[in-house]
Design a protein around this motif. Structure first.
Motif, PDB file in Angstrom:
ATOM      1  N   GLY A 183       0.778  -1.239   0.000  1.00 14.62           N
ATOM      2  CA  GLY A 183       0.000   0.000   0.000  1.00 14.62           C
ATOM      3  C   GLY A 183       0.806   1.283   0.000  1.00 14.62           C
ATOM      4  N   ALA A 184       2.131   1.165   0.100  1.00 14.39           N
ATOM      5  CA  ALA A 184       2.969   2.366   0.246  1.00 14.39           C
ATOM      6  C   ALA A 184       2.922   3.296  -0.965  1.00 14.39           C
ATOM      7  CB  ALA A 184       4.402   1.963   0.537  1.00 14.39           C
ATOM      8  N   PHE A 185       2.572   2.748  -2.123  1.00 14.30           N
ATOM      9  CA  PHE A 185       2.623   3.557  -3.341  1.00 14.30           C
ATOM     10  C   PHE A 185       1.238   3.760  -3.959  1.00 14.30           C
ATOM     11  CE2 PHE A 185       6.673   1.583  -2.568  1.00 14.30           C
ATOM     12  CZ  PHE A 185       7.565   2.633  -2.727  1.00 14.30           C
ATOM     13  N   ASP A 186       0.215   3.276  -3.271  1.00 14.76           N
ATOM     14  CA  ASP A 186      -1.146   3.319  -3.824  1.00 14.76           C
ATOM     15  C   ASP A 186      -1.673   4.752  -3.940  1.00 14.76           C
ATOM     16  OD1 ASP A 186      -0.729   0.637  -3.551  1.00 14.76           O
ATOM     17  OD2 ASP A 186      -2.325   0.276  -2.102  1.00 14.76           O
ATOM     18  N   TYR A 187      -2.570   4.974  -4.878  1.00 17.23           N
ATOM     19  CA  TYR A 187      -3.179   6.307  -5.016  1.00 17.23           C
ATOM     20  C   TYR A 187      -4.538   6.233  -5.716  1.00 17.23           C
ATOM     21  CZ  TYR A 187      -1.038   6.041  -9.751  1.00 17.23           C
ATOM     22  OH  TYR A 187      -0.650   5.649 -11.010  1.00 17.23           O
ATOM     23  N   TRP A 188      -5.312   7.284  -5.511  1.00 18.46           N
ATOM     24  CA  TRP A 188      -6.568   7.471  -6.250  1.00 18.46           C
ATOM     25  C   TRP A 188      -6.265   8.283  -7.502  1.00 18.46           C
ATOM     26  CZ3 TRP A 188     -11.359   5.506  -5.343  1.00 18.46           C
ATOM     27  CH2 TRP A 188     -11.634   4.989  -4.079  1.00 18.46           C
ATOM     28  N   CYS A 189      -6.930   7.946  -8.607  1.00 20.66           N
ATOM     29  CA  CYS A 189      -6.834   8.804  -9.796  1.00 20.66           C
ATOM     30  C   CYS A 189      -8.138   8.692 -10.577  1.00 20.66           C
ATOM     31  CB  CYS A 189      -5.636   8.402 -10.667  1.00 20.66           C
ATOM     32  SG  CYS A 189      -5.769   6.783 -11.435  1.00 20.66           S
ATOM     33  N   LYS A 190      -8.308   9.606 -11.544  1.00 23.56           N
ATOM     34  CA  LYS A 190      -9.468   9.558 -12.442  1.00 23.56           C
ATOM     35  C   LYS A 190      -9.333   8.318 -13.338  1.00 23.56           C
ATOM     36  CE  LYS A 190     -11.112  13.876 -11.730  1.00 23.56           C
ATOM     37  NZ  LYS A 190     -12.310  13.964 -10.851  1.00 23.56           N
ATOM     38  N   CYS A 191     -10.471   7.771 -13.727  1.00 21.86           N
ATOM     39  CA  CYS A 191     -10.400   6.613 -14.625  1.00 21.86           C
ATOM     40  C   CYS A 191      -9.777   7.002 -15.969  1.00 21.86           C
ATOM     41  CB  CYS A 191     -11.779   5.987 -14.823  1.00 21.86           C
ATOM     42  SG  CYS A 191     -12.985   7.047 -15.638  1.00 21.86           S
TER      43      CYS A 191
END
Ligand code: MLY
Length: 265
Positions: A183-191
């Protein structure tokens, strides 16, 4: 080679499916990369997207360009696809009646910008208009589903593209989870993000693809799960649950090997 990461095997091992290419804002047939190192172009300043600056191509990787804003330091390089709407041929800004801006953190006095610009463009090799490709259209809707696999830019190390999984879908956004990185590099982004690609993209565009990390990767609600009974078949084993790393062997004191400590009573 035997140890190279293989999507085909990995998808089988993890019993997962790739996100369909139609989910992504990426060309179905990736464009060619006709840029050369040293060419100059106009780019939106990533730290100040309203300003358009001069950038130099520092490197090419697959269909992406490593860019540096002229007058900026060497620690803010960024990567763009050749079909990104953030880049355009030199002269575009002026044609639109706008002015080229110094990058945020311009290393000289602001008053020296006009002369700097003149010198920067004098005799420069400008990327030809034909090298810039039209940005693909946005997907009609967010069709990603949790569990789907993809290839994604590691935003903390943006030269890297890595195997990833859709963790959550919310409105027009998706949660990108990097396989094997806790999870250290996870992120939310637009589809419609330009930083996510269908499985096979790196191979198609000759971009290197990182192998998955080797850390346990559990859903947030199960991150303190006790050791599970079965053994993972190999390093890249991933979904849905993975074992914590095996505990190291207990230290054994010389001379007392195999003996039980005497009972206290
Ligand atoms: N040296 C870095 C590299 C991490 C890369 C993680 N990506 C591939 C998700 C580190 O270990 O922090």
């Amino acid at each position: 080679s035997k140890d190279a990461f293989s999507w085909e095997e990995y998808l089988k091992e993890t019993s997962s499916i790739p996100a369909p290419p139609s989910c992504f804002r990426q060309a179905r047939v990736p464009p060619s990369n006709d840029f050369k190192v040293g060419m100059k172009l106009e780019a939106h300043d990533p730290r100040n997207s309203t300003s358009v600056c001069i950038a130099t191509v520092m490197g090419l990787t697959g269909v992406r360009l490593r860019l540096r804003l002229d007058g900026s330091d060497n620690s803010n390089d960024f990567w763009r696809l050749v079909d990104s709407s953030d880049i355009q041929p030199i002269g575009t800004c002026e044609k639109n009646g706008d002015m080229l801006q110094p990058p945020l953190g311009f290393r000289m006095n602001a008053s020296s910008w006009p002369m700097f610009l003149l010198r920067t463009l004098n005799g420069a090799e400008m990327a030809p208009a034909t090298a810039f490709k039209k940005e693909p259209p946005r997907p009609q809707q967010n069709s990603f589903k949790p569990g789907m696999k993809l290839e994604a830019v590691d935003k903390k190390n943006p030269y890297l593209i890595c195997p990833a999984t859709i963790g959550e879908v919310k409105g027009d956004e998706v949660f990108i989870m990097f396989d094997g990185w806790r999870g250290a590099f996870d992120y939310w982004c637009k589809c419609e993000s330009r930083d996510i690609f269908p499985v096979g993209w790196c191979s198609l565009t000759k971009h290197s693809l990182q192998p998955p990390g080797n850390s346990v990767n559990l859903p947030k609600n199960l991150q303190t799960l006790p050791a599970s009974p079965s053994k993972p078949s190999r390093r890249s084993m991933q979904s849905p649950y993975r074992l914590p790393n095996p505990l190291p062997p207990l230290p054994v004191r010389k001379g007392v090997r195999g003996r039980r400590p005497k009972s206290e009573t």
